[in-house]
Design an enzyme around this catalytic site. Structure first.
Site, short mmCIF file in Angstrom:
data_model
loop_
_atom_site.label_atom_id
_atom_site.label_comp_id
_atom_site.label_asym_id
_atom_site.label_seq_id
_atom_site.Cartn_x
_atom_site.Cartn_y
_atom_site.Cartn_z
N GLU A 65 19.08 2.28 -8.00
CA GLU A 65 20.00 1.35 -8.65
C GLU A 65 19.33 0.72 -9.87
OE1 GLU A 65 20.89 -3.18 -8.25
OE2 GLU A 65 21.03 -2.17 -6.31
N HIS A 66 18.07 0.37 -9.73
CA HIS A 66 17.33 -0.22 -10.85
C HIS A 66 17.00 0.82 -11.92
CE1 HIS A 66 16.37 -4.37 -9.39
NE2 HIS A 66 16.78 -3.82 -8.27
N GLU A 144 11.39 -8.29 -6.37
CA GLU A 144 12.66 -8.77 -5.80
C GLU A 144 12.54 -8.98 -4.30
OE1 GLU A 144 17.18 -7.15 -4.97
OE2 GLU A 144 16.11 -6.36 -6.71
#
Length: 459
Positions: A65-66, A144
């Protein structure tokens, strides 16, 4: 050219409509016209989440996703963010157990830009994926994890309860954030193979909702996505079926530096997309959905043993859903006191069911939430729901009539759902006991997802 059909408004859809189309390469397209405001939402769901990962390589779906924001064939570095935000739009991406999604909300005249950007990522991300971008985003994801899980009060809860609720080896045993060890172990070739397998048009659903010309929008989609080749190497996710009842109470006590004692529990509930799941949702809404709920009234208002009490549903299609109980205690109240009161309320509800007033209020609350997601003007929410029902249940039209199915559930079904599942032998329990900072320093203890969202531009 794409094939498709035009849908008429279905009963219970609130007048909302959607048309479905499929490109020759397998990409499913859903369009929903809404001219209330001059904006449109572009939403792309890939049928890949943490349930598709294997042991030793957890976190790849979220890492990717990143990586999708780190540049593609014709868009370098942070260009995706810069182009969308420079055009007056907003964007993000999220990863869950069952999917990864990417979305933009754009002024009407900039929809083509969003479609081009998504197609460029789908078709050419491997041209930009190298060791530097891999290391960059690996570090972002690890940071994160530290900020949202390891170093925040109660940050261990979702990971621990998930691991308790789903046995070792189950595809939902680990959360989308992944482990530090697996993130370190992932190689560039792992990432490239993951992309080739899952980021293909025949493994995706694209929805565009809002102030659009459907014919023009479909032409753009064919222009930008139509030449991207499909990929047939995807394996189905591992089987997630489990017995309806856990069969025992699973329990873990966590000693961490947290503000107050807490009781958290996960109850195994029916799969999403079933009438039984809707009944369970209504039960949890009556019991713990807001300040008018039974648990809030009992624990926070009457007994004053808790400062917060909630009960919500984590809907899952490929495994049993989870009923999520979260109670933070007041002052020096012991968790045992809270747990006794919770079990009393659950047993009473299982015996008596909801009152007519509670039933009406719960159905109205879920109807309002449906309207918030799909109603006229909320184009991003509708785009997401259309993708969700297409990917998980094979039919985007189900999104438009979901509220009707909730309103059709009876009070007796709600009572029966609670009686069947909200019982001590069907839950994983997590108890948080606070420790003093000095004790933590002396003893060397170290605390370690719900939703797992991409937070801003790649750095």
């Amino acid at each position: 050219m794409p094939m498709g059909h035009t849908a008429t408004a279905q009963a219970g859809s609130g007048g909302l409509t959607a048309t479905e189309h499929r490109l020759a390469n397998g990409l499913r397209v859903v369009l929903s016209e809404d001219h209330l405001t001059p904006v449109a939402a572009v939403c792309l769901w890939y049928d890949v989440g943490s349930r598709h990962e294997v042991k030793g390589r957890t976190g790849l779906a979220h890492l990717f996703e990143h990586l999708m924001f780190q540049g593609s064939g014709q868009v370098k570095g942070n260009g995706h963010f810069e182009l969308v935000q420079g055009a007056g739009g907003s964007l993000n991406g999220t990863t869950s157990f069952e999917r990864t999604n990417y979305f933009e909300t754009m002024p009407t005249h900039q929809v083509e830009l969003a479609l081009w950007l998504e197609a460029d990522r789908m078709g050419s991300l491997l041209a930009a994926l190298d060791e530097e971008s891999m290391e960059n985003q690996r570090d972002v994801v690890k940071n994160e994890r530290r900020q949202r899980y390891d170093n925040v009060p109660y940050g261990t809860a979702f990971e621990k309860l998930t691991a308790l609720s789903y046995p070792e080896g189950h595809p939902y045993h680990h959360t989308p954030i992944g482990s530090m060890a697996d993130l370190d172990a992932a190689t560039l070739e792992d990432a490239r193979a993951f992309f080739r397998t899952y980021y293909a048009p025949n493994n995706a659903v694209l929805s565009v909702v809002g102030d659009i010309d459907p014919e023009q929008t479909l032409a753009w989609i064919e222009k930008y996505f139509g030449s991207i080749p499909s990929h047939d190497g995807k394996q189905p996710p591992r089987e997630g079926t489990l017995p309806e009842i856990i069969g025992e109470q699973l329990r873990e006590v966590v000693h961490e530096e947290v503000p107050a004692r807490a009781l958290m529990a996960a109850y195994r509930l029916p799969h999403d997309g079933t009438r039984a799941c809707d009944a369970a949702d209504l039960a949890l809404t009556v019991l713990g959905g807001g300040e008018s709920s039974r648990l809030h009234n009992r624990l926070v208002r009457r007994d004053r043993t808790a400062v917060a009490a909630g009960f919500g549903l984590l809907r899952l299609a490929g495994a049993p859903s989870l009923g999520w109980l979260d109670v933070k205690t007041s002052g020096g109240v012991e968790v045992e006191t809270i747990e006794t009161a919770v079990d009393e309320e659950l047993a009473r509800f299982a015996a008596e069911g909801p009152t007519p007033e509670e039933m009406e209020r719960a159905q109205a609350q879920l109807e309002r939430e449906w309207l918030d997601r799909l109603g006229t003007g909320t184009v991003a929410g509708r785009a997401d729901e259309l993708c969700r029902y297409a990917v998980l249940f094979g039919d985007p039209q189900l999104a438009l009539t979901a509220v009707g199915r909730v309103l059709d559930v009876t009070a007796e079904e709600v009572r029966a759902a609670a009686a069947a599942a909200l019982r001590p032998d069907n839950r994983a329990v997590l108890v948080y006991e606070p420790i003093e900072p000095a004790d933590e320093a002396v003893e060397g203890e170290d605390g370690t997802e719900g939703t797992d969202a991409h937070e801003g531009a790649a750095k």
